[in-house]
Design a protein around this motif. Structure first.
Motif, mmCIF file in Angstrom:
data_model
loop_
_atom_site.group_PDB
_atom_site.id
_atom_site.type_symbol
_atom_site.label_atom_id
_atom_site.label_comp_id
_atom_site.label_asym_id
_atom_site.label_seq_id
_atom_site.Cartn_x
_atom_site.Cartn_y
_atom_site.Cartn_z
ATOM 1 N N THR A 1 0.806 -1.214 0.000
ATOM 2 C CA THR A 1 0.000 0.000 0.000
ATOM 3 C C THR A 1 0.845 1.272 0.000
ATOM 4 O O THR A 1 0.319 2.360 -0.200
ATOM 5 C CB THR A 1 -0.919 0.018 1.233
ATOM 6 O OG1 THR A 1 -0.117 0.068 2.429
ATOM 7 C CG2 THR A 1 -1.802 -1.233 1.271
ATOM 8 N N LYS A 2 2.176 1.110 0.253
ATOM 9 C CA LYS A 2 3.106 2.246 0.313
ATOM 10 C C LYS A 2 2.738 3.232 1.420
ATOM 11 O O LYS A 2 3.014 4.434 1.327
ATOM 12 C CB LYS A 2 3.178 2.982 -1.033
ATOM 13 C CG LYS A 2 3.427 2.080 -2.240
ATOM 14 C CD LYS A 2 4.742 1.353 -2.146
ATOM 15 C CE LYS A 2 4.994 0.469 -3.361
ATOM 16 N NZ LYS A 2 6.235 -0.341 -3.263
ATOM 17 N N THR A 3 2.138 2.726 2.482
ATOM 18 C CA THR A 3 1.784 3.562 3.621
ATOM 19 C C THR A 3 2.697 3.240 4.798
ATOM 20 O O THR A 3 3.359 2.202 4.831
ATOM 21 C CB THR A 3 0.323 3.339 4.045
ATOM 22 O OG1 THR A 3 0.133 1.948 4.351
ATOM 23 C CG2 THR A 3 -0.627 3.742 2.929
ATOM 24 N N GLY A 4 2.688 4.133 5.806
ATOM 25 C CA GLY A 4 3.546 3.939 6.962
ATOM 26 C C GLY A 4 4.967 4.407 6.679
ATOM 27 O O GLY A 4 5.268 4.941 5.608
ATOM 28 N N ASN A 5 5.876 4.190 7.647
ATOM 29 C CA ASN A 5 7.219 4.745 7.509
ATOM 30 C C ASN A 5 8.333 3.813 7.998
ATOM 31 O O ASN A 5 9.319 3.602 7.292
ATOM 32 C CB ASN A 5 7.300 6.081 8.262
ATOM 33 C CG ASN A 5 8.534 6.884 7.878
ATOM 34 O OD1 ASN A 5 9.128 6.666 6.833
ATOM 35 N ND2 ASN A 5 8.919 7.823 8.736
ATOM 36 N N LEU A 6 8.183 3.209 9.183
ATOM 37 C CA LEU A 6 9.271 2.399 9.731
ATOM 38 C C LEU A 6 9.392 1.074 8.982
ATOM 39 O O LEU A 6 8.444 0.293 8.904
ATOM 40 C CB LEU A 6 9.040 2.135 11.225
ATOM 41 C CG LEU A 6 10.162 1.352 11.920
ATOM 42 C CD1 LEU A 6 11.444 2.184 12.005
ATOM 43 C CD2 LEU A 6 9.738 0.899 13.313
ATOM 44 N N LYS B 1 11.233 4.682 5.456
ATOM 45 C CA LYS B 1 11.010 4.906 4.022
ATOM 46 C C LYS B 1 11.216 6.384 3.683
ATOM 47 O O LYS B 1 11.791 6.721 2.650
ATOM 48 C CB LYS B 1 9.588 4.473 3.662
ATOM 49 C CG LYS B 1 9.173 4.743 2.225
ATOM 50 C CD LYS B 1 9.877 3.825 1.241
ATOM 51 C CE LYS B 1 9.325 3.988 -0.169
ATOM 52 N NZ LYS B 1 9.999 3.091 -1.142
ATOM 53 N N LYS B 2 10.741 7.249 4.551
ATOM 54 C CA LYS B 2 10.843 8.695 4.333
ATOM 55 C C LYS B 2 12.007 9.264 5.130
ATOM 56 O O LYS B 2 12.435 8.692 6.133
ATOM 57 C CB LYS B 2 9.545 9.385 4.756
ATOM 58 C CG LYS B 2 8.287 8.803 4.142
ATOM 59 C CD LYS B 2 7.050 9.390 4.813
ATOM 60 C CE LYS B 2 5.776 8.685 4.343
ATOM 61 N NZ LYS B 2 4.586 9.147 5.097
ATOM 62 N N SER B 3 12.502 10.406 4.690
ATOM 63 C CA SER B 3 13.573 11.066 5.436
ATOM 64 C C SER B 3 13.028 11.654 6.740
ATOM 65 O O SER B 3 13.742 11.744 7.739
ATOM 66 C CB SER B 3 14.223 12.158 4.594
ATOM 67 O OG SER B 3 13.261 13.117 4.194
ATOM 68 N N GLU B 4 11.731 12.029 6.718
ATOM 69 C CA GLU B 4 11.121 12.560 7.930
ATOM 70 C C GLU B 4 10.701 11.420 8.847
ATOM 71 O O GLU B 4 10.190 10.391 8.407
ATOM 72 C CB GLU B 4 9.877 13.408 7.609
ATOM 73 C CG GLU B 4 10.141 14.590 6.701
ATOM 74 C CD GLU B 4 10.112 14.198 5.227
ATOM 75 O OE1 GLU B 4 9.761 13.030 4.933
ATOM 76 O OE2 GLU B 4 10.451 15.044 4.385
ATOM 77 N N PHE B 5 10.923 11.617 10.135
ATOM 78 C CA PHE B 5 10.510 10.629 11.145
ATOM 79 C C PHE B 5 10.023 11.441 12.342
ATOM 80 O O PHE B 5 10.773 11.723 13.275
ATOM 81 C CB PHE B 5 11.691 9.732 11.502
ATOM 82 C CG PHE B 5 11.332 8.517 12.314
ATOM 83 C CD1 PHE B 5 10.036 8.266 12.747
ATOM 84 C CD2 PHE B 5 12.319 7.604 12.664
ATOM 85 C CE1 PHE B 5 9.720 7.152 13.498
ATOM 86 C CE2 PHE B 5 12.017 6.473 13.407
ATOM 87 C CZ PHE B 5 10.719 6.255 13.829
ATOM 88 N N LEU B 6 8.742 11.845 12.281
ATOM 89 C CA LEU B 6 8.208 12.814 13.223
ATOM 90 C C LEU B 6 8.297 12.357 14.679
ATOM 91 O O LEU B 6 8.455 13.168 15.588
ATOM 92 C CB LEU B 6 6.750 13.139 12.854
ATOM 93 C CG LEU B 6 6.529 13.722 11.453
ATOM 94 C CD1 LEU B 6 5.047 13.971 11.201
ATOM 95 C CD2 LEU B 6 7.334 15.008 11.263
#
Length: 442
Positions: free
Chosen positions: A183-188, A208-213
Motif C-alpha cells: 500500500t506504500k503507507t507507513g514509515n518504519l 522509508k521517508k527522510s522525515e521521522f516525526l
C-alpha cells in the motif's frame, strides 16, 4: 492434492528431496532423510515441483524439539529441529554434491568446522509490520515476503530478543506506523541490532521517508530506558529491494561499531557488511593465516574487501596489500581501519571488481576473492593474467562457488584444499574456503 513421500536427502537451497511413485524428483519445504511425510503441492511448475509437509508419518531419529516458538513458519531457520551434528553432516554432503553436479569434479572435504549453536549472530534485521492491531518486529516467513512474529529467537546475540521486545513496546507507545510495501503507507521499515565482541550495541532505525516525526521523543526514551544501546542511528532508505542502505545520521553515540579480532580493530559503519558470526570469522582467519604461513609472499590482492577483514588481519605477512571494494562507505571505513591499526603497506581502490580485473596487470602472489552470494561468473578467469601463486576463494553459496571453481580449473588452476565453516547454524547456509594454485605461477 496430497501424497505420501519418503525423504531421501537434504539438498542445496534448504529443501528436501523425495520421489513420487513414477520416480520423478519432488522438492519439499521440510522433512529430514528417512522420514515418511504426507505432503501437499504448493506450485504448478512441471519442471520444479515444490511440496510442503502436512503430517510426519514416520520421524527421523535425529529430529529434536524445536528451539523457539516461531519455527517452522519463520524463515530465519531451516533445520532448527535437526540435531546439530546432522546439520553439519548434511552441509558437508551438499558442498561435495554441488562440486560433483556443477563443477563435474569429486571432492572430499573435512568435517564442517562447528560454531556455537545458538546466539551466534552479531546482527539481526527485524522487519516492522502490522499485526494484531499493533506494530511488530519480526522476520520473514520461509519463501515469502510476509513477516512472522517472533517467540524466543535463538539466532541473535543473547541481549537481542529482550531488546527487540523493548523496542517493539516503545515504538507502539509512540504510535509508529510500519511501512507496507504493497500500500506504500507507513514509515518504519526495519529495526536492526548490531553487537561487537566488545559488548558495544548499535541500534538502527530504517524509514522509508527522510522525515521521522516521532523520532525525537523515541530517541530520548531509548537513551534513558534502554541503556544497553550505546549508539542509535537513523537510516533513510527509500528503496524496497534492499534493507540496509541509504544516508544515515547518528542520533547519539559513536558512528561506528568497533570489533576486535586478535588485536586488529575494525570500525564498522551502520550500513557496511561484516561477517555475522565473529567466532567463526576468527576461525576462518586462523585457517587462512596458517595456509599462507607455509611460505613467504610479497603482495596480496583482496577483491570484494569490505571494511578490510582479511587485508588488515594479514597485512603484516606481506610487503604490500591492494584491496578493491565498490562500496564508498566500506572504502572509507577500510582507510580508517588501516590508520587505526597503523598499517602503512595497505591501500584500497573504490572500483567494481569486474572493471578492475579487465585492466589489471602485473603479478600478485596471493589473491583473495570474497564475492556476494551470486559469485563472479566467467569474468573470474581474468584472475589468471595476474599469475597468483595462491588463490583463496571464500563463498557463502556452494552452488555459485562450484560454478566459479569450474571456470578457474578450466583456466589451469588446481584445488589444493577445501574447508567448510558453519557460519550460520540452524540454516542450510555455510561458508566454504577453497585454496587454489596454478602450476605456471609456482
Amino acid at each position: 492434492m496430497e501424497q505420501k513421500l519418503l525423504v531421501e536427502k537434504l539438498v542445496a537451497g534448504g529443501v528436501s528431496l523425495a520421489r513420487n511413485d513414477d520416480g520423478k524428483v519432488i522438492f519439499l519445504t521440510g522433512g529430514y532423510p528417512g522420514e515418511l511425510i504426507r505432503a501437499r503441492r504448493l506450485n504448478t511448475k512441471r519442471d520444479f515441483e515444490l511440496w510442503e509437509p502436512v503430517e510426519i508419518l514416520k520421524e527421523s531419529p535425529f529430529r529434536r524439539r524445536k528451539l523457539c516458538g516461531s519455527f517452522p513458519s519463520c524463515g530465519g531457520c531451516d533445520w532448527q529441529d535437526l540435531e546439530y551434528q546432522e546439520q553439519l553432516k548434511w552441509k558437508k554432503i551438499i558442498v561435495e554434491e554441488q562440486f560433483r553436479r556443477i563443477a563435474k569434479i569429486e571432492v572430499v572435504i573435512p568435517d564442517v568446522v562447528p560454531s556455537r549453536e545458538k546466539h551466534y549472530r552479531n546482527k539481526m534485521e527485524y522487519v516492522a509490520f502490522h499485526s494484531s492491531g499493533e506494530l511488530n518486529l519480526g522476520l520473514k516467513r520461509k519463501a515469502s515476503d510476509r513477516p512472522v512474529q517472533l517467540d524466543g529467537c535463538v539466532l541473535g546475540n543473547v541481549p537481542f530478543e529482550d531488546l527487540r521486545k523493548r523496542f517493539q513496546r516503545l515504538l507502539n507507545e509512540h504510535s509508529v506506523k510500519p511501512y507496507n510495501t504493497k500500500t506504500k503507507t507507513g514509515n518504519l521499515k526495519h529495526v536492526i541490532l548490531r553487537k561487537s565482541s566488545r559488548d558495544e550495541i548499535m541500534a538502527i532505525l530504517i524509514t522509508k521517508k527522510s522525515e521521522f516525526l516521532e523520532l525525537r521523543p523515541i530517541e530520548k526514551r531509548i537513551k534513558s530506558e534502554i541503556p544497553q544501546v550505546n549508539s542509535l542511528i537513523h537510516v533513510h532508505n527509500s528503496r524496497d529491494d534492499v534493507n540496509l542502505r541509504g544516508p544515515y545520521r547518528v542520533l547519539y553515540g559513536e558512528p561506528v561499531l568497533t570489533e576486535e579480532i586478535d588485536g586488529i580493530l575494525y570500525q564498522i559503519p551502520p550500513t557496511s557488511f561484516f561477517q555475522v558470526n565473529t567466532w567463526i570469522a576468527r576461525k576462518i582467519l586462523h585457517y587462512v593465516s596458517g595456509v599462507l604461513s607455509e611460505r613467504k609472499h610479497s603482495n596480496l590482492l583482496d577483491l570484494f574487501s569490505g571494511v578490510g577483514l582479511f587485508s588488515l588481519y594479514l597485512a603484516e605477512s606481506f610487503e604490500s596489500v591492494l584491496a578493491v571494494e565498490n562500496s564508498a562507505v566500506s572504502v572509507k571505513a577500510f582507510e580508517s581501519n588501516a590508520r587505526i591499526n597503523q598499517l602503512e603497506n595497505v591501500r584500497v581502490l573504490k572500483e567494481n571488481v569486474a572493471s578492475f580485473l579487465k585492466k589489471a596487470h602485473g603479478k600478485y602472489d596471493v589473491v583473495f576473492i570474497d564475492p556476494p552470494r551470486s559469485g563472479v561468473g566467467k569474468p573470474i578467469t581474468m584472475i589468471t593474467r595476474l599469475k597468483p601463486s595462491i588463490l583463496v576463494y571464500i563463498s557463502c553459496n556452494p552452488t555459485t562457488l562450484a560454478r566459479d571453481i569450474s571456470y578457474l580449473m578450466r583456466s589451469g588452476f588446481r584445488i589444493e584444499d577445501i574447508r567448510a565453516f558453519d557460519m550460520f547454524p540452524q540454516t542450510h547456509h555455510l561458508e566454504t574456503i577453497v585454496i587454489l594454485k596454478h602450476p605456471l605461477s609456482l
